[in-house]
Write a protein that holds these residues in place. Structure first.
Motif, PDB file in Angstrom:
ATOM      1  N   LEU A  90      32.536 -28.172  52.649  1.00 17.36           N
ATOM      2  CA  LEU A  90      31.771 -27.021  53.130  1.00 17.36           C
ATOM      3  C   LEU A  90      32.316 -25.732  52.529  1.00 17.36           C
ATOM      4  CD1 LEU A  90      31.515 -28.009  56.898  1.00 17.36           C
ATOM      5  CD2 LEU A  90      29.816 -28.361  55.105  1.00 17.36           C
ATOM      6  N   LEU A  91      31.413 -24.864  52.090  1.00 13.97           N
ATOM      7  CA  LEU A  91      31.802 -23.604  51.486  1.00 13.97           C
ATOM      8  C   LEU A  91      32.351 -22.647  52.540  1.00 13.97           C
ATOM      9  CD1 LEU A  91      31.645 -21.790  48.881  1.00 13.97           C
ATOM     10  CD2 LEU A  91      29.461 -20.990  49.752  1.00 13.97           C
ATOM     11  N   CYS A  92      33.503 -22.024  52.259  1.00 14.28           N
ATOM     12  CA  CYS A  92      34.070 -21.000  53.146  1.00 14.28           C
ATOM     13  C   CYS A  92      33.480 -19.651  52.732  1.00 14.28           C
ATOM     14  CB  CYS A  92      35.591 -20.972  53.046  1.00 14.28           C
ATOM     15  SG  CYS A  92      36.392 -22.525  53.490  1.00 14.28           S
ATOM     16  N   LYS A  93      32.445 -19.199  53.452  1.00 10.63           N
ATOM     17  CA  LYS A  93      31.704 -18.012  53.029  1.00 10.63           C
ATOM     18  C   LYS A  93      32.594 -16.770  52.957  1.00 10.63           C
ATOM     19  CE  LYS A  93      27.033 -19.275  54.466  1.00 10.63           C
ATOM     20  NZ  LYS A  93      25.866 -18.905  55.277  1.00 10.63           N
ATOM     21  N   GLU A  94      33.589 -16.686  53.850  1.00 12.19           N
ATOM     22  CA  GLU A  94      34.420 -15.493  53.867  1.00 12.19           C
ATOM     23  C   GLU A  94      35.304 -15.372  52.636  1.00 12.19           C
ATOM     24  OE1 GLU A  94      34.318 -17.827  56.087  1.00 12.19           O
ATOM     25  OE2 GLU A  94      36.290 -18.732  56.445  1.00 12.19           O
ATOM     26  N   THR A  95      35.414 -16.423  51.827  1.00  8.88           N
ATOM     27  CA  THR A  95      36.259 -16.379  50.627  1.00  8.88           C
ATOM     28  C   THR A  95      35.472 -16.094  49.359  1.00  8.88           C
ATOM     29  OG1 THR A  95      36.060 -18.757  50.113  1.00  8.88           O
ATOM     30  CG2 THR A  95      37.737 -18.109  51.716  1.00  8.88           C
ATOM     31  N   VAL A  96      34.144 -15.976  49.460  1.00  8.38           N
ATOM     32  CA  VAL A  96      33.314 -15.844  48.255  1.00  8.38           C
ATOM     33  C   VAL A  96      33.511 -14.467  47.624  1.00  8.38           C
ATOM     34  CG1 VAL A  96      30.960 -15.771  47.369  1.00  8.38           C
ATOM     35  CG2 VAL A  96      31.590 -17.476  49.070  1.00  8.38           C
ATOM     36  N   LYS A  97      33.799 -14.474  46.326  1.00  8.31           N
ATOM     37  CA  LYS A  97      33.847 -13.243  45.530  1.00  8.31           C
ATOM     38  C   LYS A  97      33.055 -13.499  44.261  1.00  8.31           C
ATOM     39  CE  LYS A  97      38.006 -10.792  47.013  1.00  8.31           C
ATOM     40  NZ  LYS A  97      38.193 -11.522  48.254  1.00  8.31           N
ATOM     41  N   SER A  98      32.147 -12.579  43.918  1.00 11.66           N
ATOM     42  CA  SER A  98      31.301 -12.788  42.745  1.00 11.66           C
ATOM     43  C   SER A  98      31.093 -11.477  42.006  1.00 11.66           C
ATOM     44  CB  SER A  98      29.952 -13.396  43.154  1.00 11.66           C
ATOM     45  OG  SER A  98      29.239 -12.496  43.987  1.00 11.66           O
ATOM     46  N   GLU A  99      30.844 -11.592  40.709  1.00 11.24           N
ATOM     47  CA  GLU A  99      30.587 -10.432  39.863  1.00 11.24           C
ATOM     48  C   GLU A  99      29.903 -10.919  38.587  1.00 11.24           C
ATOM     49  OE1 GLU A  99      29.876  -7.009  39.390  1.00 11.24           O
ATOM     50  OE2 GLU A  99      31.567  -7.016  40.798  1.00 11.24           O
ATOM     51  N   GLU A 100      29.093 -10.064  37.986  1.00  9.71           N
ATOM     52  CA  GLU A 100      28.415 -10.393  36.736  1.00  9.71           C
ATOM     53  C   GLU A 100      29.164  -9.765  35.573  1.00  9.71           C
ATOM     54  OE1 GLU A 100      24.247  -9.649  36.694  1.00  9.71           O
ATOM     55  OE2 GLU A 100      24.141  -9.595  34.490  1.00  9.71           O
ATOM     56  N   TYR A 101      29.477 -10.578  34.543  1.00 12.03           N
ATOM     57  CA  TYR A 101      30.215 -10.107  33.386  1.00 12.03           C
ATOM     58  C   TYR A 101      29.487 -10.516  32.104  1.00 12.03           C
ATOM     59  CZ  TYR A 101      34.089  -9.862  36.754  1.00 12.03           C
ATOM     60  OH  TYR A 101      34.872  -9.603  37.846  1.00 12.03           O
ATOM     61  N   CYS A 102      29.701  -9.741  31.050  1.00 16.60           N
ATOM     62  CA  CYS A 102      29.228 -10.098  29.714  1.00 16.60           C
ATOM     63  C   CYS A 102      30.409 -10.674  28.945  1.00 16.60           C
ATOM     64  CB  CYS A 102      28.650  -8.877  29.006  1.00 16.60           C
ATOM     65  SG  CYS A 102      27.984  -9.268  27.363  1.00 16.60           S
ATOM     66  N   PHE A 103      30.399 -11.973  28.707  1.00 17.29           N
ATOM     67  CA  PHE A 103      31.510 -12.665  28.070  1.00 17.29           C
ATOM     68  C   PHE A 103      31.303 -12.713  26.551  1.00 17.29           C
ATOM     69  CE2 PHE A 103      34.201 -14.570  31.341  1.00 17.29           C
ATOM     70  CZ  PHE A 103      33.416 -14.440  32.474  1.00 17.29           C
ATOM     71  N   SER A 104      32.218 -12.127  25.800  1.00 21.72           N
ATOM     72  CA  SER A 104      32.338 -12.382  24.377  1.00 21.72           C
ATOM     73  C   SER A 104      33.356 -13.491  24.189  1.00 21.72           C
ATOM     74  CB  SER A 104      32.784 -11.114  23.630  1.00 21.72           C
ATOM     75  OG  SER A 104      31.873 -10.052  23.865  1.00 21.72           O
ATOM     76  N   LYS A 105      33.474 -14.004  22.981  1.00 19.02           N
ATOM     77  CA  LYS A 105      34.432 -15.082  22.727  1.00 19.02           C
ATOM     78  C   LYS A 105      35.850 -14.576  22.916  1.00 19.02           C
ATOM     79  CE  LYS A 105      31.267 -17.420  19.589  1.00 19.02           C
ATOM     80  NZ  LYS A 105      31.011 -17.930  18.225  1.00 19.02           N
ATOM     81  N   GLY A 106      36.636 -15.321  23.671  1.00 24.32           N
ATOM     82  CA  GLY A 106      38.029 -14.967  23.907  1.00 24.32           C
ATOM     83  C   GLY A 106      38.256 -13.995  25.044  1.00 24.32           C
ATOM     84  N   THR A 107      37.206 -13.625  25.804  1.00 22.49           N
ATOM     85  CA  THR A 107      37.360 -12.679  26.911  1.00 22.49           C
ATOM     86  C   THR A 107      37.597 -13.421  28.231  1.00 22.49           C
ATOM     87  OG1 THR A 107      34.957 -12.609  27.200  1.00 22.49           O
ATOM     88  CG2 THR A 107      35.966 -10.904  25.836  1.00 22.49           C
ATOM     89  N   THR A 108      38.265 -12.741  29.154  1.00 24.22           N
ATOM     90  CA  THR A 108      38.613 -13.315  30.460  1.00 24.22           C
ATOM     91  C   THR A 108      38.268 -12.317  31.559  1.00 24.22           C
ATOM     92  OG1 THR A 108      40.435 -14.588  29.495  1.00 24.22           O
ATOM     93  CG2 THR A 108      40.464 -14.273  31.884  1.00 24.22           C
ATOM     94  N   PHE A 109      37.608 -12.806  32.614  1.00 21.60           N
ATOM     95  CA  PHE A 109      37.293 -11.962  33.759  1.00 21.60           C
ATOM     96  C   PHE A 109      37.559 -12.754  35.032  1.00 21.60           C
ATOM     97  CE2 PHE A 109      35.448  -8.494  31.499  1.00 21.60           C
ATOM     98  CZ  PHE A 109      34.784  -9.038  30.414  1.00 21.60           C
ATOM     99  N   GLY A 110      37.792 -12.021  36.127  1.00 16.86           N
ATOM    100  CA  GLY A 110      38.029 -12.693  37.402  1.00 16.86           C
ATOM    101  C   GLY A 110      38.527 -11.723  38.448  1.00 16.86           C
TER     102      GLY A 110
END
Length: 510
Positions: A90-110
């Protein structure tokens, strides 16, 4: 474990003996590299920092797009969502974090501050049962933004039908496909346009027992496919799709172009940009969605130029209204209403004839109120009936169903409140639809809320449903804070639950 649908990947990463991770602040461990064909054959890797990248009080997690040479697009927009999952899936809704990113090669987001370590270790029964942490990474491909400009393609094979209006039934029991042949002046039936609505694939464990929560089961996607029927190569097709509401506004739209190859019968899957959960209320009327298509068909010698795209004159399909559509308009406009329902300082114009014939409780209340008013000074007074056993949001949902027979609930909390009102106002059709919704979506936490309500309503069906949800998940449920609080305040129901769990074990031995 990795799952995917049309434009989405979901990775469940289970880390055993998480509390023994030796990494210090700034140190990580990672999944193996994996490739997503649904995201343009791009390569990815998930990184986890048990003691954060900079702050040891936090857990950090990141998604990296690997540099895989010339494979995949240069840039890709992806919505990244990290969350924790219980041992029951079951998904723990209180832990959800989301964001939209534009990924180029070799990039990292989080997320550097994904979760506090104290929160995770302080709730081990939820997040770290048997010292296993399950991190979920959901990757969803995002459609590019479409600018508000209109372009028409001048073609050698001129489009015979530049604008098409298609009504689409939204909530049938199974997919109902609308098939429309597209012709040009030079070729008949050069393309076959197929449109339908289909429920999304469930990303949760399919072995879940009845009663467990499945967040994605209620959402659906509009599918649009173009199949080439003539051996013309190359063949270019551009399409602009708009969603039309009953006021003829066009707020939802998407454009795309496709080049067909040499294959005699090739299908182009137009980008799936429409989710039923994202549609405003006025977009769906009488269970139908209206799509407007601007289609242009070209051969290899076409050129483009700007041109006004004023749609041709078509009979407005909204004029072919149903009784349900007119009743909804009657409720929303308040036209010819002869009573008002009052909740605190809020008033709801209604029609006594409609409510009275649908609910015997409302019929009785209206008759009693009219009798009391009739014994006063005989002067005409506004008919106002004050309600104290329902909140404004629930009353609005109940009135929507009274007038349209369409259920509008967002979650189990709103559905439970609506279920209780349907019980009190003796309206079985609404009660049954709410029960069906709860049967699919009720979680353990919500079951603890439903049981006292079932006791208050003396409702055996609701009591059994909530009891089954807890019994099916008792290994997790009896370790939660909700159970401890429930056991303190609902002693009689607590005994019932324990007896139900024992009975369930006897009937379903491992």
């Amino acid at each position: 474990m990795m799952e995917c649908n049309e434009n989405e990947h979901v990775i469940d990463w289970k880390v055993e003996r998480f509390s023994f991770c030796p990494q210090t602040t700034g140190e990580k461990f990672s999944t193996g590299q994996f490739t997503s064909q649904k995201l343009g054959n791009t390569a990815w890797q998930v990184h986890l920092y048990p003691r954060g990248t900079e702050d040891a009080n936090y857990i950090s997690c990141f998604l990296e797009r690997k540099d895989d040479g010339n494979v995949g697009p240069r840039d890709i927009s992806v919505k990244v969502e990290f969350s924790l999952v219980t041992s029951e899936g079951l998904l723990c809704k209180e832990t959800v974090k989301s964001e939209e990113y534009c990924f180029s090669k070799g990039t990292t987001f989080g997320f550097k501050h994904f979760m506090k370590r104290d929160d995770v270790f302080g709730n081990q029964a939820i997040y770290l049962l048997k010292d296993m942490l399950t991190l979920r990474c959901r990757m969803r491909k995002c459609a590019p933004q479409i600018r508000q400009s209109y372009v028409k393609v001048r073609t050698i094979v001129d489009a015979h039908i530049p604008v098409i209006l298609i009504p689409l039934k939204m909530f049938d029991k199974g997919p109902r496909k609308v098939i429309f042949p597209v012709s040009t002046k030079a070729e008949k039936d050069i393309l076959l346009l197929t449109v339908w609505v289909e429920k999304d694939k469930v990303l949760e464990d399919p072995k879940q027992s009845k009663g467990k929560k499945a967040d994605n089961t209620s959402d659906s996607t509009v599918h649009i496919d173009f199949t080439k029927k003539r051996p013309i190569s190359p063949l270019y097709v551009s399409c602009h799709v708009k969603v039309v509401n009953n006021e003829n506004d066009l707020p939802l739209e998407h454009s795309a172009m496709h080049m067909y190859g040499e294959s005699p019968k090739e299908t182009w899957n137009f980008p799936r940009f429409l989710k039923t959960s994202n549609l405003p209320e006025d977009m769906v009327q009488s269970n139908s969605l209206i799509l407007q298509f601007n289609i242009n068909v070209c051969d290899e010698n076409f050129q483009t130029y700007l041109e006004d795209l004023t749609p041709a004159t078509f009979t407005n399909i909204w004029n072919h209204r149903t009784l349900k559509y007119d009743f909804i308009k009657l409720l929303k406009s308040g036209l010819y209403s002869d009573a008002k329902l009052k909740i605190r300082d809020e008033f709801f114009p209604v029609h006594r004839s409609i409510l009275g014939i649908r609910s015997p409780v409302f019929k009785k209340l209206f008759e009693e109120h009219a009798s009391v008013e009739g014994t006063s000074d005989g002067k005409h007074q506004e008919f106002v009936l004050e309600l104290t056993d329902v909140d404004g949001d629930t009353l609005k949902r109940m009135l929507d169903y009274f007038y349209s027979d369409e259920l509008d609930v967002e979650d189990c909390a709103s559905c439970l409140s609506l279920y209780a009102s349907a019980h009190r106002y003796d309206f079985p059709p609404l009660k049954l639809e709410c029960f069906d919704f709860l049967s699919v979506h009720m979680s353990v936490k919500e079951a603890f809320t439903a049981l006292p309500l079932a006791k208050e309503l003396d409702d055996r069906d609701l009591k059994l449903l909530a009891s089954n949800v807890i019994a099916d998940n008792h290994e997790y449920a009896l370790l939660t804070d909700e159970w401890m609080q429930f056991a303190e305040t609902e002693h009689e129901l607590m005994i019932h639950i324990l007896q139900h769990i024992r009975l369930n074990k006897k009937e379903n031995p491992i």
